[in-house]
Design a protein around this motif. Structure first.
Motif, PDB file in Angstrom:
ATOM      1  N   UNK A 120       0.831  -1.209   0.000  1.00 43.04           N
ATOM      2  CA  UNK A 120       0.000   0.000   0.000  1.00 43.04           C
ATOM      3  C   UNK A 120       0.864   1.257   0.000  1.00 43.04           C
ATOM      4  N   UNK A 121       1.879   1.248   0.845  1.00 50.35           N
ATOM      5  CA  UNK A 121       2.672   2.457   1.010  1.00 50.35           C
ATOM      6  C   UNK A 121       3.442   2.823  -0.252  1.00 50.35           C
ATOM      7  N   UNK A 122       3.908   1.825  -0.959  1.00 49.61           N
ATOM      8  CA  UNK A 122       4.751   2.103  -2.132  1.00 49.61           C
ATOM      9  C   UNK A 122       3.982   1.940  -3.438  1.00 49.61           C
ATOM     10  N   UNK A 123       2.662   1.950  -3.366  1.00 47.93           N
ATOM     11  CA  UNK A 123       1.847   1.659  -4.555  1.00 47.93           C
ATOM     12  C   UNK A 123       2.050   2.681  -5.670  1.00 47.93           C
ATOM     13  N   UNK A 124       2.538   3.878  -5.312  1.00 47.10           N
ATOM     14  CA  UNK A 124       2.722   4.902  -6.341  1.00 47.10           C
ATOM     15  C   UNK A 124       3.933   4.621  -7.235  1.00 47.10           C
ATOM     16  N   UNK A 125       4.776   3.682  -6.818  1.00 44.57           N
ATOM     17  CA  UNK A 125       6.051   3.490  -7.512  1.00 44.57           C
ATOM     18  C   UNK A 125       6.089   2.197  -8.323  1.00 44.57           C
ATOM     19  N   UNK A 126       6.878   2.215  -9.390  1.00 42.26           N
ATOM     20  CA  UNK A 126       7.109   0.999 -10.168  1.00 42.26           C
ATOM     21  C   UNK A 126       8.062   0.080  -9.402  1.00 42.26           C
ATOM     22  N   UNK A 129      11.470   1.583  -9.327  1.00 42.54           N
ATOM     23  CA  UNK A 129      11.547   2.726  -8.409  1.00 42.54           C
ATOM     24  C   UNK A 129      11.560   2.272  -6.956  1.00 42.54           C
ATOM     25  N   UNK A 130      10.802   1.227  -6.667  1.00 40.38           N
ATOM     26  CA  UNK A 130      10.799   0.721  -5.288  1.00 40.38           C
ATOM     27  C   UNK A 130      12.188   0.236  -4.891  1.00 40.38           C
TER      28      UNK A 130
ATOM     29  N   UNK B  13      10.653  -1.094   2.753  1.00 40.16           N
ATOM     30  CA  UNK B  13      10.695   0.361   2.705  1.00 40.16           C
ATOM     31  C   UNK B  13       9.739   0.984   3.707  1.00 40.16           C
ATOM     32  N   UNK B  14       8.613   0.330   3.982  1.00 33.45           N
ATOM     33  CA  UNK B  14       7.673   0.869   4.962  1.00 33.45           C
ATOM     34  C   UNK B  14       8.327   0.937   6.338  1.00 33.45           C
ATOM     35  N   UNK B  17      10.933   3.657   6.326  1.00 31.64           N
ATOM     36  CA  UNK B  17      10.323   4.986   6.426  1.00 31.64           C
ATOM     37  C   UNK B  17       9.909   5.289   7.861  1.00 31.64           C
ATOM     38  N   UNK B 136      10.822  10.706  -5.304  1.00 30.67           N
ATOM     39  CA  UNK B 136      10.081   9.488  -4.938  1.00 30.67           C
ATOM     40  C   UNK B 136       9.237   9.721  -3.687  1.00 30.67           C
ATOM     41  N   UNK B 139       6.163  11.805  -4.403  1.00 29.39           N
ATOM     42  CA  UNK B 139       5.078  11.086  -5.061  1.00 29.39           C
ATOM     43  C   UNK B 139       4.324  10.200  -4.081  1.00 29.39           C
ATOM     44  N   UNK B 140       5.058   9.551  -3.185  1.00 23.92           N
ATOM     45  CA  UNK B 140       4.377   8.718  -2.192  1.00 23.92           C
ATOM     46  C   UNK B 140       3.494   9.584  -1.298  1.00 23.92           C
ATOM     47  N   UNK B 143       0.261  10.625  -3.071  1.00 21.85           N
ATOM     48  CA  UNK B 143      -0.784   9.608  -3.203  1.00 21.85           C
ATOM     49  C   UNK B 143      -1.473   9.304  -1.879  1.00 21.85           C
ATOM     50  N   UNK B 144      -0.835   9.695  -0.779  1.00 25.69           N
ATOM     51  CA  UNK B 144      -1.475   9.456   0.510  1.00 25.69           C
ATOM     52  C   UNK B 144      -2.025  10.738   1.117  1.00 25.69           C
TER      53      UNK B 144
END
Lengths: 160, 160
Positions: A120-126, A129-130, B13-14, B17, B136, B139-140, B143-144
DNA sequence: TATTGTTATACTCTATAACTATA
DNA sequence: TATAGTTATAGAGTATAACAATA
């Protein structure tokens, strides 16, 4: 602890990290609430899973928290049958804290929650990109001594 | 609020972060303590600087916090001479909250603190990498729904 | 005497509800 | 009656200090 705002430069990376970190924590807290767990309980479970059989003193040191705080935390998880306190016959002052079968089941549920949370948190990225993001974040964490997989929280913080 | 740990996948990554966000907040809190400010005070100053003359109700809504909480916060900053409450002659129920000269001076000091903080936090990265990271993260955040420059804190959080 | 775990206590931060003064 | 601000109160979360059992 931490209140609703931080820093002056409207959207530097430091501010974005603080913002996103708080958001990630809030969402994760919501998710684990459905397992009837709090973030401190979750963190303790993770440490016990990684180092089964340690004493409460060791667990407290590992988490960077006062040992007194662990008592209530361990109490709660033990009453719910997720962990066990086993006496050490050699030194009857210590407990050895272990996960129960139910606790291991909870760890598997937490792994699923964590994966959904990450997605969910990284859904904006390909996918690419992740990977880039993960690499950059990992390097920053490393230079600041945060690499052990234990959330620092606000310990050692001289709060006004 | 937030305690010393979070999530199961050791270093997704979550989790990074959440870790880095808590670290950034802690370091920033230490830095502004030298200006004798707390994070909530700093956030309030920023909102007042951006929207001078608003009522406490509006400021509370902007920050997503109960209006009662603003009273003590505004009291503290007013007593230190950083902000001013001005009565509105048309409607004597409202205050119009403004920065004082000293408050504007503090804002400039905060800008310097923020720049040093940003530099420290991203010191592991090259200039190019910092731009990639910022893109990056932005963008995250977008989206949130976190793009307004106001730290979300833990409001709206159903805590167990 | 030192150490493990525990209990008791206090402090900080925040939210909720009740109150006042103006409208 | 409705709204802006305030005060009083209570709750969650955490830390510090004192204590009991064991070594």
């Amino acid at each position: 602890m931490v209140p609703f705002m931080q820093e002056p430069p409207p959207t530097g990376s430091a501010f974005l990290l603080a913002q996103l970190g708080a958001h990630a924590t809030r969402r994760f807290t919501e998710r684990i609430a459905e397992l009837d767990l709090t973030p401190p309980q979750t963190g303790l479970l993770r440490v016990i899973a990684r180092r089964p059989g340690e004493s409460q003193q060791v667990l407290a040191a590992e988490l960077g928290t006062p040992p007194t705080r662990l008592v209530a935390l361990v109490d709660g998880l033990e009453q719910r049958g997720l962990i066990e306190r086993r006496r050490n016959p050699q030194d009857r002052r210590l407990y050895a804290v272990h996960l129960s079968d139910k606790g291991r089941e909870t760890m598997r549920a937490l792994a699923k929650v964590g994966a959904a949370h990450e997605e969910e948190l990284t859904s904006a990225l390909s996918t690419e990109e992740r990977m880039v993001l993960h690499g950059l974040l990992g390097r920053i964490a490393e230079t600041h001594g945060l690499s052990q997989g234990v959330h620092p929280g606000y310990r050692d913080l001289d709060r006004p």
